[in-house]
Design a protein around this motif. Structure first.
Motif, PDB file in Angstrom:
ATOM      1  N   SER A  64       0.681  -1.219  -0.016  1.00  0.00           N
ATOM      2  CA  SER A  64       0.052  -0.123   0.080  1.00  0.00           C
ATOM      3  C   SER A  64       0.896   1.261  -0.143  1.00  0.00           C
ATOM      4  O   SER A  64       2.155   1.349   0.660  1.00  0.00           O
ATOM      5  N   SER A  65       0.250   2.292  -0.392  1.00  0.00           N
ATOM      6  CA  SER A  65       1.096   3.617  -0.419  1.00  0.00           C
ATOM      7  C   SER A  65       0.307   4.820   0.321  1.00  0.00           C
ATOM      8  O   SER A  65       1.098   5.559   0.581  1.00  0.00           O
ATOM      9  N   GLN A  66      -0.793   4.475   0.551  1.00  0.00           N
ATOM     10  CA  GLN A  66      -1.708   5.530   1.388  1.00  0.00           C
ATOM     11  C   GLN A  66      -2.427   4.810   2.439  1.00  0.00           C
ATOM     12  O   GLN A  66      -2.879   3.455   2.107  1.00  0.00           O
ATOM     13  N   ILE A  67      -3.029   5.561   3.372  1.00  0.00           N
ATOM     14  CA  ILE A  67      -3.819   5.162   4.681  1.00  0.00           C
ATOM     15  C   ILE A  67      -5.259   5.559   3.893  1.00  0.00           C
ATOM     16  O   ILE A  67      -5.640   6.707   4.257  1.00  0.00           O
ATOM     17  N   GLY A  68      -6.085   4.745   3.610  1.00  0.00           N
ATOM     18  CA  GLY A  68      -7.039   5.160   2.646  1.00  0.00           C
ATOM     19  C   GLY A  68      -7.121   5.619   1.304  1.00  0.00           C
ATOM     20  O   GLY A  68      -5.843   5.336   0.864  1.00  0.00           O
ATOM     21  N   CYS A  69      -7.950   6.208   0.819  1.00  0.00           N
ATOM     22  CA  CYS A  69      -7.868   6.612  -0.541  1.00  0.00           C
ATOM     23  C   CYS A  69      -8.826   7.757  -1.161  1.00  0.00           C
ATOM     24  O   CYS A  69      -9.996   7.732  -0.390  1.00  0.00           O
ATOM     25  N   SER A  70      -8.594   8.705  -1.902  1.00  0.00           N
ATOM     26  CA  SER A  70      -9.156   9.631  -2.138  1.00  0.00           C
ATOM     27  C   SER A  70     -10.055   9.642  -3.338  1.00  0.00           C
ATOM     28  O   SER A  70     -10.722  10.194  -3.713  1.00  0.00           O
ATOM     29  N   LEU A  71      -9.678   8.537  -4.226  1.00  0.00           N
ATOM     30  CA  LEU A  71     -10.206   8.422  -5.520  1.00  0.00           C
ATOM     31  C   LEU A  71     -11.493   7.732  -5.677  1.00  0.00           C
ATOM     32  O   LEU A  71     -12.247   7.840  -6.670  1.00  0.00           O
ATOM     33  N   SER A  72     -12.145   6.881  -4.512  1.00  0.00           N
ATOM     34  CA  SER A  72     -13.462   6.593  -4.666  1.00  0.00           C
ATOM     35  C   SER A  72     -13.808   5.672  -5.846  1.00  0.00           C
ATOM     36  O   SER A  72     -14.941   5.513  -6.236  1.00  0.00           O
ATOM     37  N   CYS A  73     -12.916   4.811  -6.108  1.00  0.00           N
ATOM     38  CA  CYS A  73     -13.221   3.768  -7.283  1.00  0.00           C
ATOM     39  C   CYS A  73     -14.382   2.979  -6.807  1.00  0.00           C
ATOM     40  O   CYS A  73     -14.398   2.353  -5.564  1.00  0.00           O
ATOM     41  N   PHE A 110     -15.349  -0.145  -6.956  1.00  0.00           N
ATOM     42  CA  PHE A 110     -15.399  -1.640  -7.027  1.00  0.00           C
ATOM     43  C   PHE A 110     -14.285  -1.800  -5.811  1.00  0.00           C
ATOM     44  O   PHE A 110     -14.040  -2.970  -5.485  1.00  0.00           O
ATOM     45  N   CYS A 111     -13.839  -0.884  -5.275  1.00  0.00           N
ATOM     46  CA  CYS A 111     -12.605  -1.157  -4.328  1.00  0.00           C
ATOM     47  C   CYS A 111     -12.802  -0.727  -2.922  1.00  0.00           C
ATOM     48  O   CYS A 111     -13.638   0.198  -2.754  1.00  0.00           O
ATOM     49  N   ALA A 112     -12.691  -1.745  -1.949  1.00  0.00           N
ATOM     50  CA  ALA A 112     -12.995  -1.564  -0.736  1.00  0.00           C
ATOM     51  C   ALA A 112     -12.312  -0.102   0.038  1.00  0.00           C
ATOM     52  O   ALA A 112     -12.856   0.466   0.902  1.00  0.00           O
ATOM     53  N   THR A 113     -11.036  -0.094  -0.502  1.00  0.00           N
ATOM     54  CA  THR A 113     -10.298   1.067  -0.003  1.00  0.00           C
ATOM     55  C   THR A 113     -11.078   2.552  -0.437  1.00  0.00           C
ATOM     56  O   THR A 113     -10.844   3.443   0.309  1.00  0.00           O
ATOM     57  N   GLY A 114     -11.653   2.440  -1.595  1.00  0.00           N
ATOM     58  CA  GLY A 114     -12.518   3.550  -2.190  1.00  0.00           C
ATOM     59  C   GLY A 114     -13.418   4.121  -1.094  1.00  0.00           C
ATOM     60  O   GLY A 114     -13.905   5.318  -1.305  1.00  0.00           O
ATOM     61  N   TYR A 115     -14.085   3.087  -0.307  1.00  0.00           N
ATOM     62  CA  TYR A 115     -15.135   3.555   0.614  1.00  0.00           C
ATOM     63  C   TYR A 115     -14.474   4.064   1.892  1.00  0.00           C
ATOM     64  O   TYR A 115     -15.200   4.519   2.940  1.00  0.00           O
ATOM     65  N   MET A 116     -13.298   4.079   1.983  1.00  0.00           N
ATOM     66  CA  MET A 116     -12.398   4.858   3.316  1.00  0.00           C
ATOM     67  C   MET A 116     -11.920   6.339   2.853  1.00  0.00           C
ATOM     68  O   MET A 116     -11.363   6.522   1.867  1.00  0.00           O
ATOM     69  N   ASP A 117     -11.975   7.049   3.820  1.00  0.00           N
ATOM     70  CA  ASP A 117     -11.353   8.294   3.868  1.00  0.00           C
ATOM     71  C   ASP A 117      -9.657   8.312   3.677  1.00  0.00           C
ATOM     72  O   ASP A 117      -9.255   7.241   4.339  1.00  0.00           O
ATOM     73  N   ARG A 118      -9.178   9.046   2.912  1.00  0.00           N
ATOM     74  CA  ARG A 118      -7.777   8.883   2.946  1.00  0.00           C
ATOM     75  C   ARG A 118      -7.241   9.771   4.155  1.00  0.00           C
ATOM     76  O   ARG A 118      -7.521  10.759   4.399  1.00  0.00           O
ATOM     77  N   LYS A 119      -6.498   9.132   5.174  1.00  0.00           N
ATOM     78  CA  LYS A 119      -6.059   9.745   6.255  1.00  0.00           C
ATOM     79  C   LYS A 119      -4.798  10.676   6.081  1.00  0.00           C
ATOM     80  O   LYS A 119      -4.514  11.569   6.338  1.00  0.00           O
TER      81      LYS A 119
END
Length: 347
Positions: free
Chosen positions: A109-118, A120-129
């Protein structure tokens, strides 16, 4: 640990020399400490056993040494190992070891969460910390390599930046982490065995070309026209397919490095013959080496599912009959929280 102190791993060799000169220590201490930080992978000053107790205490008073630690591990029947790591400031991030007979690959991984909101991606539903620092990215690789050596008696052969976050939105730390990973006084892995995957940040793809990087690049395409791609990947609204094709061609012209397209199949969305035809058109406009057709690993928040086996094979056969170098990547770790972000979301 007092993380308000300077992070010792963010110091250069010259900075370390200045520090040891300032406290009247011999120059060879620089090499000793540097080895502990980047080759012996010390995660505390107490680990540095060839230094005196007084010197270790002095280092601990002057610097911090924040490091990732393993928080949870899941083992799949297919050999996949998913780790959840905890940062010094209590965030969670994931890394995966994907073993095959030929390769042992770390997905980091490169970030904690993600700002792109794809979608189909579970990370996309997390805020980028926040972004991961280069040393936290390095720690992921070290810890996954340790798993590989313990479980399979083999070192990592490959690294893919396909975990949580968008690597090209954390450009500086990702570049520095790869520099450390490939350095002789680091893990000494060839950049040719490293792939950075992007959802499509055209400006940063061009910068990779200008910086003459030596690693491989993968574009997460997942839909071969702008209407569909806008629907599942909001980044496409500002980085559309034509803009990305131009950026990829620029990258290749500057570096000659391998380019891969990643394409997850979603049932009744991007799996028709027309979709395949549109994908082939894009493939022929870029000097791509490969199209990875990926079996979808569903998440609860996304309405799509994977096609049935016949649909997958029909799509693959159509690509192959049109001389596309396509490879089917089966989903791994189906019996654990294998989709990107799932395990960290449970924290």
């Amino acid at each position: 640990m007092n993380t308000e102190l300077p992070n010792i791993r963010h110091l250069s060799i010259n900075d370390l020399e200045d520090y040891f000169n300032g406290i009247g220590e011999k120059k060879f201490r620089v090499k000793q400490v540097h080895e502990w930080l980047w080759q012996k992978h010390a995660h505390s000053f107490e680990d540095m056993t060839n230094l005196s107790k007084d010197l270790r205490a002095r280092l601990a008073q002057s610097f911090s040494l924040p490091a990732l630690r393993v928080d949870a591990v899941q083992y799949s029947e297919d050999g996949t190992i998913k780790s959840r790591f905890r940062t010094h400031d209590n965030h969670l991030v994931e890394g995966v070891l994907i073993p095959t007979d030929e390769r042992k690959t770390a997905c980091v991984s490169s970030q904690i969460g993600c700002s792109l909101s794809c979608k189909f991606c579970a990370t996309g539903y997390m805020d980028r910390k926040r972004n991961l620092t280069f040393d936290e990215i390095y720690d992921q690789v070290v810890l996954i390599n340790k798993e590989s050596e313990e479980k399979f008696q083999k070192k990592l052969s490959n690294i893919v930046f396909m975990g949580m976050g968008e690597p090209l939105l954390n450009y500086g730390n990702v570049m520095k982490a790869i520099e450390r990973i490939s350095a002789e006084d680091g893990l000494f892995m060839s950049p040719r065995r490293i792939t950075v995957s992007t959802a499509g940040v055209a400006k940063a793809i061009r910068k990779l070309g200008d910086d003459q990087v030596r690693f491989k690049l993968a574009l997460s395409l997942h839909a071969a026209n702008d209407v569909k791609r806008n629907e599942i990947m909001p980044i496409n609204e500002t980085n559309n397919i034509k803009v990305l094709i131009d950026a990829l061609n620029y990258f290749y012209k500057q570096t000659g490095n391998e380019i891969t397209f990643e394409y997850i199949l979603f049932k009744n969305f991007n799996d028709s013959q027309k979709d395949a035809e549109e994908l082939i058109k894009i493939y022929r406009q870029v000097p791509a080496d490969l199209v990875n057709i990926i079996e979808y690993n569903p998440i609860d928040a996304f309405r799509f599912t994977k096609p049935d086996e016949e649909g997958i094979q029909n799509f693959m056969q159509f690509l192959e009959s049109n001389r596309v170098n396509a490879r089917l990547r089966r989903s791994r770790g189906k019996d654990i929280d294998a989709a990107c972000g799932q395990l960290a979301n449970k924290g």
